[in-house]
Write a protein that holds these residues in place. Structure first.
Motif, PDB file in Angstrom:
ATOM      1  N   SER A   1     -34.459  41.965  57.373  1.00  0.00           N
ATOM      2  CA  SER A   1     -34.299  40.476  57.107  1.00  0.00           C
ATOM      3  C   SER A   1     -35.349  39.752  57.746  1.00  0.00           C
ATOM      4  O   SER A   1     -35.979  38.883  57.283  1.00  0.00           O
ATOM      5  N   ALA A   2     -35.999  40.108  58.943  1.00  0.00           N
ATOM      6  CA  ALA A   2     -36.786  39.521  59.756  1.00  0.00           C
ATOM      7  C   ALA A   2     -38.332  39.796  58.971  1.00  0.00           C
ATOM      8  O   ALA A   2     -39.098  39.053  58.889  1.00  0.00           O
TER       9      ALA A   2
ATOM     10  N   LYS B   1     -38.838  39.812  69.343  1.00  0.00           N
ATOM     11  CA  LYS B   1     -37.851  38.518  69.009  1.00  0.00           C
ATOM     12  C   LYS B   1     -36.408  38.930  68.385  1.00  0.00           C
ATOM     13  O   LYS B   1     -35.545  37.902  68.478  1.00  0.00           O
ATOM     14  N   ILE B   2     -36.255  40.082  67.978  1.00  0.00           N
ATOM     15  CA  ILE B   2     -35.078  40.505  67.372  1.00  0.00           C
ATOM     16  C   ILE B   2     -34.373  41.670  67.899  1.00  0.00           C
ATOM     17  O   ILE B   2     -33.260  41.758  68.466  1.00  0.00           O
ATOM     18  N   VAL B   3     -35.027  42.835  68.111  1.00  0.00           N
ATOM     19  CA  VAL B   3     -34.446  44.035  68.630  1.00  0.00           C
ATOM     20  C   VAL B   3     -34.165  43.845  70.301  1.00  0.00           C
ATOM     21  O   VAL B   3     -33.025  44.122  70.496  1.00  0.00           O
ATOM     22  N   LEU B   4     -35.029  43.487  71.063  1.00  0.00           N
ATOM     23  CA  LEU B   4     -34.837  43.231  72.539  1.00  0.00           C
ATOM     24  C   LEU B   4     -33.896  42.171  72.996  1.00  0.00           C
ATOM     25  O   LEU B   4     -33.140  42.674  73.921  1.00  0.00           O
TER      26      LEU B   4
ATOM     27  N   SER C   1     -25.246  38.724  66.489  1.00  0.00           N
ATOM     28  CA  SER C   1     -26.445  39.322  65.729  1.00  0.00           C
ATOM     29  C   SER C   1     -26.287  39.433  64.460  1.00  0.00           C
ATOM     30  O   SER C   1     -27.327  39.240  63.581  1.00  0.00           O
ATOM     31  N   ILE C   2     -24.944  39.705  64.133  1.00  0.00           N
ATOM     32  CA  ILE C   2     -24.680  39.926  62.484  1.00  0.00           C
ATOM     33  C   ILE C   2     -23.441  38.956  62.270  1.00  0.00           C
ATOM     34  O   ILE C   2     -22.362  39.026  63.189  1.00  0.00           O
TER      35      ILE C   2
END
Length: 307
Positions: free
Chosen positions: A185-186, A199-202, A304-305
């Motif tokens: 999605s990112a 920006k998303i995983v960490l 996150s979801i």
């Protein structure tokens, strides 16, 4: 028949509102856990008390339960060492910079290696696993550091240990558990791999990042072997190596003179020095735990979801 206005229907008590009564088995389990906790914490408690005791108190009793004296002679002996401040700053630099280098290399490397479609991933992983079981030996390692001009260089305690293979494998296994939909999605929104990672995983991996950072910080703080091996300038010794040197020198004095004479001349019992060294070397890194504790209690994917 109408129900009176003032009367309220009785609320059914939830089973969670009732206080659970402890059974015999629960009491036994709690007692065992409390006993094990005391056994775990007592050595630390004893070390701290002995470091603040004087020679008379240590000579009378071996195990401390209640503090009887308060003496700072052992800490004064350590802190009045002219090289103490320099050694502390060296260790602080190695810990801060080394931990940042460790995290940068480990997190980026593990994120890439967690992708099954990455070309050459199996070959790279085989080479990484090989280093866990085999090494070239101390002499070739020293000659390599000399060729890289890292002798008497603080980065000799950072760069050779930039990656811990075990921590790298832990991070790879963790990144594989993250949902693929987050990254997809990112990328649909135009983010590249670096943006996805930082920006998303960490942000949703902070419990794992905090744990690995704490492990690396403890390793860098306790670094002394590379300092002794590669530092010929005594002003570049890390704190742990300096404390080891102070304790070794004091023990050498004891080996040549009887303990009673040394205690009489210096007013310091050998156990006072040992316990004070333990406290000075471990207390600063223990202070990190309260600040990182909040990350351990958080869920990995909370928020996150959306369901």
């Amino acid at each position: 028949m109408e129900t009176p206005v003032n009367q309220q229907p009785a609320l059914q008590s939830s089973p969670f509102q009732k206080r659970k009564r402890l059974g015999v088995a629960d009491i036994i389990i709690h007692a065992i856990l409390i006993f094990l906790t005391i056994c775990t914490l007592f050595p630390f408690y004893n070390v701290i008390l002995m470091s603040f005791s004087d020679t008379v108190a240590i000579s009378k009793q071996v195990v401390y339960l209640i503090p009887t004296t308060f003496d700072l002679s052992a800490y004064s002996y350590i802190f009045h060492e002219p090289r103490f401040l320099k050694a502390f700053l060296v260790t602080l630099f190695v810990t801060v910079v080394g931990t940042l280098v460790n995290l940068t290399v480990t997190l980026t490397g593990s994120y890439v290696l967690s992708k099954t479609g990455f070309p050459g991933r199996k070959i790279i992983m085989s080479g990484i696993l090989f280093t866990m079981f085999f090494n070239g030996g101390l002499i070739p390692f020293y000659l390599m550091m000399k060729d890289f001009h890292l002798i008497n260089n603080l980065f000799v305690m950072i760069l050779p240990v930039a990656v811990n293979t075990f921590y790298l494998i832990i991070c790879i296994a963790f990144f594989r558990t993250l949902p693929v939909g987050l990254e997809e999605s990112a990328k649909i929104d135009g983010a590249n791999d670096i943006q996805v990672l930082y920006k998303i995983v960490l942000p949703i991996s902070m419990p794992m990042v905090a744990t690995i950072a704490l492990f690396y910080a403890v390793d860098r703080w306790n670094e002394w072997w590379f300092g002794v091996l590669f530092m010929t300038d005594i002003n570049l010794l890390p704190l742990q190596a300096l404390l080891r040197e102070l304790l070794t020198n004091y023990q050498q004095v004891l080996s040549s003179i009887t303990t009673s004479v040394v205690v009489q001349n210096t007013g310091l019992h050998p156990k006072m020095i040992k316990m004070a060294v333990l406290v000075v070397s471990t207390l600063p890194i223990i202070c990190l735990y309260p600040f990182m504790q909040k990350y351990f209690a958080k869920g990995v994917l909370i928020g996150s979801i959306k369901g």
